[in-house]
Design an enzyme around this catalytic site. Structure first.
Site, PDB file in Angstrom:
ATOM      1  N   ARG A   7       0.832  -1.197   0.000  1.00  0.00           N
ATOM      2  CA  ARG A   7       0.000   0.000   0.000  1.00  0.00           C
ATOM      3  C   ARG A   7       0.855   1.230   0.000  1.00  0.00           C
ATOM      4  NH1 ARG A   7      -4.660   1.773   3.075  1.00  0.00           N
ATOM      5  NH2 ARG A   7      -4.853   3.319   1.478  1.00  0.00           N
ATOM      6  N   ARG A  63       1.247   2.318 -16.851  1.00  0.00           N
ATOM      7  CA  ARG A  63       1.480   2.001 -18.272  1.00  0.00           C
ATOM      8  C   ARG A  63       2.731   2.730 -18.760  1.00  0.00           C
ATOM      9  NH1 ARG A  63      -1.381  -2.248 -17.739  1.00  0.00           N
ATOM     10  NH2 ARG A  63      -3.633  -2.049 -17.984  1.00  0.00           N
ATOM     11  N   CYS A  74      -8.849   1.760 -11.744  1.00  0.00           N
ATOM     12  CA  CYS A  74      -8.978   3.025 -11.022  1.00  0.00           C
ATOM     13  C   CYS A  74     -10.372   3.126 -10.424  1.00  0.00           C
ATOM     14  CB  CYS A  74      -8.758   4.210 -11.949  1.00  0.00           C
ATOM     15  SG  CYS A  74      -7.115   4.334 -12.629  1.00  0.00           S
ATOM     16  N   GLU A  77     -11.994   6.932  -4.038  1.00  0.00           N
ATOM     17  CA  GLU A  77     -11.927   6.642  -2.610  1.00  0.00           C
ATOM     18  C   GLU A  77     -13.235   7.127  -1.978  1.00  0.00           C
ATOM     19  OE1 GLU A  77     -10.033   5.060   0.664  1.00  0.00           O
ATOM     20  OE2 GLU A  77      -9.234   5.094  -1.377  1.00  0.00           O
ATOM     21  N   ARG A  89      -4.187   6.887  -3.901  1.00  0.00           N
ATOM     22  CA  ARG A  89      -3.797   5.696  -3.148  1.00  0.00           C
ATOM     23  C   ARG A  89      -3.545   4.559  -4.130  1.00  0.00           C
ATOM     24  NH1 ARG A  89      -7.619   8.430  -0.060  1.00  0.00           N
ATOM     25  NH2 ARG A  89      -7.212   8.563   2.178  1.00  0.00           N
ATOM     26  N   TYR A 107       4.269   6.243   2.101  1.00  0.00           N
ATOM     27  CA  TYR A 107       3.267   7.305   2.153  1.00  0.00           C
ATOM     28  C   TYR A 107       4.024   8.610   1.995  1.00  0.00           C
ATOM     29  CZ  TYR A 107      -0.272   3.983   3.406  1.00  0.00           C
ATOM     30  OH  TYR A 107      -1.155   2.933   3.361  1.00  0.00           O
ATOM     31  N   ARG A 115      -0.898   7.349   7.494  1.00  0.00           N
ATOM     32  CA  ARG A 115      -0.264   6.233   8.196  1.00  0.00           C
ATOM     33  C   ARG A 115       1.082   6.675   8.770  1.00  0.00           C
ATOM     34  NH1 ARG A 115      -1.955   0.879   7.577  1.00  0.00           N
ATOM     35  NH2 ARG A 115      -0.519   0.651   9.308  1.00  0.00           N
TER      36      ARG A 115
END
Length: 142
Positions: A7, A63, A74, A77, A89, A107, A115
């Site tokens: 992540r 890509r 895609c 959120e 994200r 992050y 986070r």
């Protein structure tokens, strides 16, 4: 070999195509570099953006990095009032022999506040990262 998740997140200043692609390339490049990800080991990648970003699909940045055979998607959120805005994200599902504890989840920029426990990376030299991305693109062209 297990399928693990990596992540990460980043933010942009404006809703512009160039900024979305640049920030996403930086995030993905760092994820690849820190975890030694090979595209042939990636099962899929999911990109989300906050609803204030619609100038480009962030998956296009993958890509651009040569991830032509990797399934990408895609999405938006979920909007929560007061949540971080202009945020991209990324979740990569990746086949690896690494343990979950060995995986580094970057992050960047304002996304560090999502986070803070995972944001203890050394400062990112974005100019050096851009050179690494250019080399990566040149070695992964089809």
């Amino acid at each position: 070999m297990a399928c693990r998740g990596i992540r990460g997140a980043t933010t942009v200043e404006t809703n512009s195509r160039d900024e979305i692609l640049s920030a996403t390339r930086q995030l993905l490049g760092l994820m690849i570099r820190l975890n030694d990800v090979q595209p042939e080991d990636v099962a899929c990648a999911l990109f989300t953006v906050t609803r204030d970003l619609d100038a480009e699909f962030p998956a296009f940045a993958a890509r651009q990095l040569g991830w032509l055979d990797v399934p990408l998607m895609c999405s938006y959120e979920i909007h929560v009032p007061g949540s971080l805005q202009r945020c991209i994200r990324l979740l990569i599902h990746w086949n690896t022999s690494k343990t979950q504890k060995e995986i580094i989840h970057p992050y960047l920029k304002d996304a560090k506040r999502l986070r803070p426990d995972l944001s203890v990376l050394p400062p990112v030299d974005y100019e050096e990262l851009e050179r690494w991305i250019e080399d990566y693109i040149n070695t992964h062209e089809h």
